[in-house]
Write an enzyme that holds these catalytic residues in place. Structure first.
Site, PDB file in Angstrom:
ATOM      1  N   ASP A 113      -7.730  -2.245  13.985  1.00  0.00           N
ATOM      2  CA  ASP A 113      -9.168  -2.228  13.507  1.00  0.00           C
ATOM      3  C   ASP A 113      -9.382  -3.761  12.673  1.00  0.00           C
ATOM      4  OD1 ASP A 113      -7.910  -1.662  11.307  1.00  0.00           O
ATOM      5  OD2 ASP A 113      -9.215   0.043  10.965  1.00  0.00           O
ATOM      6  N   ASP A 152       0.840  -1.056   0.137  1.00  0.00           N
ATOM      7  CA  ASP A 152      -0.023   0.048   0.102  1.00  0.00           C
ATOM      8  C   ASP A 152       0.857   1.297  -0.010  1.00  0.00           C
ATOM      9  OD1 ASP A 152       0.817  -0.330   2.506  1.00  0.00           O
ATOM     10  OD2 ASP A 152      -0.974  -0.847   3.603  1.00  0.00           O
TER      11      ASP A 152
HETATM   12  C1  GLP Z   1      -0.373   0.113   8.622  1.00  0.00           C
HETATM   13  C2  GLP Z   1      -0.081  -0.514   7.096  1.00  0.00           C
HETATM   14  C3  GLP Z   1      -0.393  -1.989   7.379  1.00  0.00           C
HETATM   15  C4  GLP Z   1       0.187  -2.482   8.642  1.00  0.00           C
HETATM   16  C5  GLP Z   1      -0.621  -2.080   9.877  1.00  0.00           C
HETATM   17  C6  GLP Z   1      -0.295  -2.264  11.120  1.00  0.00           C
HETATM   18  O1  GLP Z   1      -1.055   1.111   8.651  1.00  0.00           O
HETATM   19  N1  GLP Z   1      -0.876  -0.002   6.224  1.00  0.00           N
HETATM   20  O2  GLP Z   1       0.253  -2.753   6.317  1.00  0.00           O
HETATM   21  O3  GLP Z   1       0.126  -4.037   8.572  1.00  0.00           O
HETATM   22  O4  GLP Z   1      -1.144  -0.844   9.445  1.00  0.00           O
HETATM   23  O5  GLP Z   1       0.875  -1.455  11.292  1.00  0.00           O
HETATM   24  P1  GLP Z   1       2.108  -1.638  12.410  1.00  0.00           P
HETATM   25  O6  GLP Z   1       2.765  -2.870  11.846  1.00  0.00           O
HETATM   26  O7  GLP Z   1       2.798  -0.616  12.642  1.00  0.00           O
HETATM   27  O8  GLP Z   1       1.276  -2.018  13.808  1.00  0.00           O
END
Ligand code: GLP
Length: 259
Positions: free
Chosen positions: A135, A66
């Protein structure tokens, strides 16, 4: 069902997944990796660095999950920058073979379908690394995302923008839109590896693996995939009902099986 591996520390998760990626590249020097950003996959990338020293990675390809829409690609928190800093440079990958969805406003109308074509042209993703949002999102597929969705623009939830505010000077700087591989895109990867660390992920992990399959919890889509590995620490695993079963299964697993 997903194979669930409970590890003591993030570093153990990183080593386990990195070993699997090294085996994949040995088998397929032109392996296609699905790359996640956020804090969660960092131990995997760190563990890969010494393991890939001396390995020919010139044909390895990568596709990020993404990107933020409208954020300058040169901004340090654009996922293009993050992937360059945490993956391409330290692992010595060919920058031309690692793609990130194009979040620039100029090309946004076609960027999703172009990304799908690029993934198809590469032969599909062999191993997709996934984190999970509090979420229950994967990639940036927020609750309500279609299980058939393809790479497209999404609006971030207030919760995700709050979670990601730590990467920006203030929450007002967190973009409101993103472009993300869809749940249908992720479902086509041949092996999904979902990682989660910390108590703040425990509810989302339990709901994803043991709750109903529902668009309201996008990560529950992994229940429909034939090859899923989930690597979690004790805190993230703490709400799983079948925890003892997962531990027994892993403890009794023959060495030759791999992940
Ligand atoms: C982010 C990304 C995701 C990620 C998730 C968890 O915003 N777009 O790909 O897996 O949210 O983030 P984190 O690994 O920093 O907890």
């Amino acid at each position: 069902m997903a194979e669930v591996v409970v590890v003591d520390a993030k570093e153990d998760a990183g080593a386990l997944v990195a070993d699997e990626i090294v085996r994949l590249i040995a088998r397929r020097p032109d392996a296609v990796l699905g790359l996640a950003t956020g804090s969660t996959p960092t131990p995997v990338y760190e563990a890969l660095r010494p393991r890939l020293a001396g390995v020919d990675v010139s044909r390895v390809r990568g596709f990020a999950l993404d990107e933020y829409v409208g954020l300058d690609p040169a901004h340090p928190e654009s996922y293009r920058s993050v992937i360059a800093r945490e993956v391409i440079v330290p692992l010595g990958l060919d920058p031309d073979r690692v793609r990130v969805p194009d979040g620039s406003l100029a090309g946004i109308a076609d960027a999703g379908e172009q990304y799908e074509r690029d993934i198809d042209a590469a032969g599909g993703i062999d191993l997709q690394i996934l984190g999970i949002g509090t979420d229950g999102h994967i990639g940036f597929n927020e609750p309500g995302s279609s299980f058939a969705s393809r790479t497209r623009v999404k609006t971030l939830t207030a919760q995700t923008r709050r979670d990601n505010a730590r990467f920006f000077a203030s929450i007002d700087d967190v973009p409101r839109h993103c472009i993300t591989q869809g749940l249908g895109t992720i479902a086509r990867a041949r092996h999904l590896v979902l990682l989660a660390f910390g108590a703040q992920k425990a509810d989302a992990v339990a709901a994803a693996l043991e709750g109903p399959v529902t668009a309201m919890l996008p990560a529950s889509a992994v229940q429909l995939h034939p090859h899923v590995t989930v690597v979690v620490d004790e805190a993230a695993a703490s709400r799983l009902r079948l925890l003892d079963y997962y531990r027994d299964t892993w403890a009794d697993k023959p060495d030759w099986q791999g992940l």
